[in-house]
Design a protein around this motif. Structure first.
Motif, PDB file in Angstrom:
ATOM      1  N   TYR A 123      92.858  52.252   1.909  1.00 23.74           N
ATOM      2  CA  TYR A 123      92.502  52.806   2.669  1.00 23.74           C
ATOM      3  C   TYR A 123      91.359  53.798   2.919  1.00 23.74           C
ATOM      4  CZ  TYR A 123      92.369  56.806   6.142  1.00 23.74           C
ATOM      5  OH  TYR A 123      92.487  57.489   6.933  1.00 23.74           O
TER       6      TYR A 123
ATOM      7  N   PHE B  79      90.681  45.959   4.894  1.00 24.21           N
ATOM      8  CA  PHE B  79      91.725  47.042   5.746  1.00 24.21           C
ATOM      9  C   PHE B  79      93.066  45.189   5.553  1.00 24.21           C
ATOM     10  CE2 PHE B  79      93.489  45.816   9.545  1.00 24.21           C
ATOM     11  CZ  PHE B  79      93.810  46.479  10.023  1.00 24.21           C
TER      12      PHE B  79
ATOM     13  N   ASN C 101      87.673  52.186   1.860  1.00 22.02           N
ATOM     14  CA  ASN C 101      87.231  51.389   3.212  1.00 22.02           C
ATOM     15  C   ASN C 101      86.261  53.102   3.144  1.00 22.02           C
ATOM     16  OD1 ASN C 101      87.088  48.660   3.635  1.00 22.02           O
ATOM     17  ND2 ASN C 101      89.122  49.060   4.818  1.00 22.02           N
ATOM     18  N   ARG C 102      87.554  54.031   3.724  1.00 23.64           N
ATOM     19  CA  ARG C 102      86.941  55.463   4.312  1.00 23.64           C
ATOM     20  C   ARG C 102      85.581  56.048   3.996  1.00 23.64           C
ATOM     21  NH1 ARG C 102      90.296  60.690   6.052  1.00 23.64           N
ATOM     22  NH2 ARG C 102      89.209  61.587   6.814  1.00 23.64           N
TER      23      ARG C 102
ATOM     24  N   ARG D 250      97.205  52.440   1.172  1.00 25.24           N
ATOM     25  CA  ARG D 250      97.282  53.994   1.048  1.00 25.24           C
ATOM     26  C   ARG D 250      95.663  54.416   0.300  1.00 25.24           C
ATOM     27  NH1 ARG D 250      96.482  58.068   5.250  1.00 25.24           N
ATOM     28  NH2 ARG D 250      96.263  59.926   4.279  1.00 25.24           N
TER      29      ARG D 250
ATOM     30  N   PRO E 280      93.871  52.471   9.367  1.00 23.22           N
ATOM     31  CA  PRO E 280      94.603  52.916   8.617  1.00 23.22           C
ATOM     32  C   PRO E 280      95.516  51.355   8.630  1.00 23.22           C
ATOM     33  CG  PRO E 280      94.638  54.695  10.386  1.00 23.22           C
ATOM     34  CD  PRO E 280      93.138  53.796  10.665  1.00 23.22           C
ATOM     35  N   PRO E 281      95.704  50.991   8.138  1.00 24.08           N
ATOM     36  CA  PRO E 281      96.460  50.059   7.413  1.00 24.08           C
ATOM     37  C   PRO E 281      97.507  49.673   8.669  1.00 24.08           C
ATOM     38  CG  PRO E 281      97.207  50.811   5.021  1.00 24.08           C
ATOM     39  CD  PRO E 281      96.054  51.587   6.600  1.00 24.08           C
TER      40      PRO E 281
ATOM     41  N   SER F  99      96.297  46.307   4.956  1.00 21.61           N
ATOM     42  CA  SER F  99      97.685  46.081   6.113  1.00 21.61           C
ATOM     43  C   SER F  99      98.415  45.026   5.717  1.00 21.61           C
ATOM     44  CB  SER F  99      96.863  45.282   7.296  1.00 21.61           C
ATOM     45  OG  SER F  99      97.586  45.058   8.156  1.00 21.61           O
TER      46      SER F  99
END
Length: 142
Positions: A24, A5, A27-28, A21, A36-37, A9
């Motif tokens: 992200y 993350f 991670n999901r 993206r 979200p970043p 970010s």
């Protein structure tokens, strides 16, 4: 999870278009967290079980030393543009929902499965559905 993350970010703040993206999405898929970043996350924030089942709104702000248990939702609410602000040293219990234009004050605690729809003052505790604000046990004033 938090390192991925932080990288996403950083890249997002520097205007890199697609890599944040992709991170992200990683991670999901791998950790089961929607973070979200664009979320502002402070230092020493801990997500229990690598954030399993946690969902955070893209405009939310999370302060320093916050502990977030699994299956927590920090998100918006229909009819409101504002999203939650979680201040420093807050603990959020498993399954809790913090929704809409609310501020969770310093050192506050959110109980497991609580649905928080109003501000929680610093040092207080929110429990129940919908959440009611109470003093933390052992800190009641006479």
């Amino acid at each position: 999870m938090i390192k991925v993350f932080r990288l996403a970010s950083l890249l997002h703040r520097h205007g890199i278009p697609w890599l944040p993206r992709l991170l992200y999405g990683f991670n999901r898929i791998v950790f089961g967290i929607v973070l979200p970043p664009s979320v502002q996350v402070g230092r020493d924030v801990r997500f229990a079980y690598s954030g399993l089942g946690t969902v955070v709104h893209a405009r939310a702000r999370i302060g320093d030393r916050v502990k977030v248990a699994q299956n927590v939702t920090i998100g918006g609410r229909s009819g409101h543009h504002e999203v939650p602000v979680i201040e420093d040293d807050v603990e959020i219990g498993a399954g809790a929902c913090v929704l809409g234009p609310v501020t969770i004050g310093r050192n506050a605690r959110i109980g497991a499965n609580a649905v928080v729809l109003q501000n929680v003052p610093a040092g207080m505790m929110a429990v129940g559905v919908p959440a009611t604000v109470r003093p933390v046990r052992g800190q009641e004033t006479a």
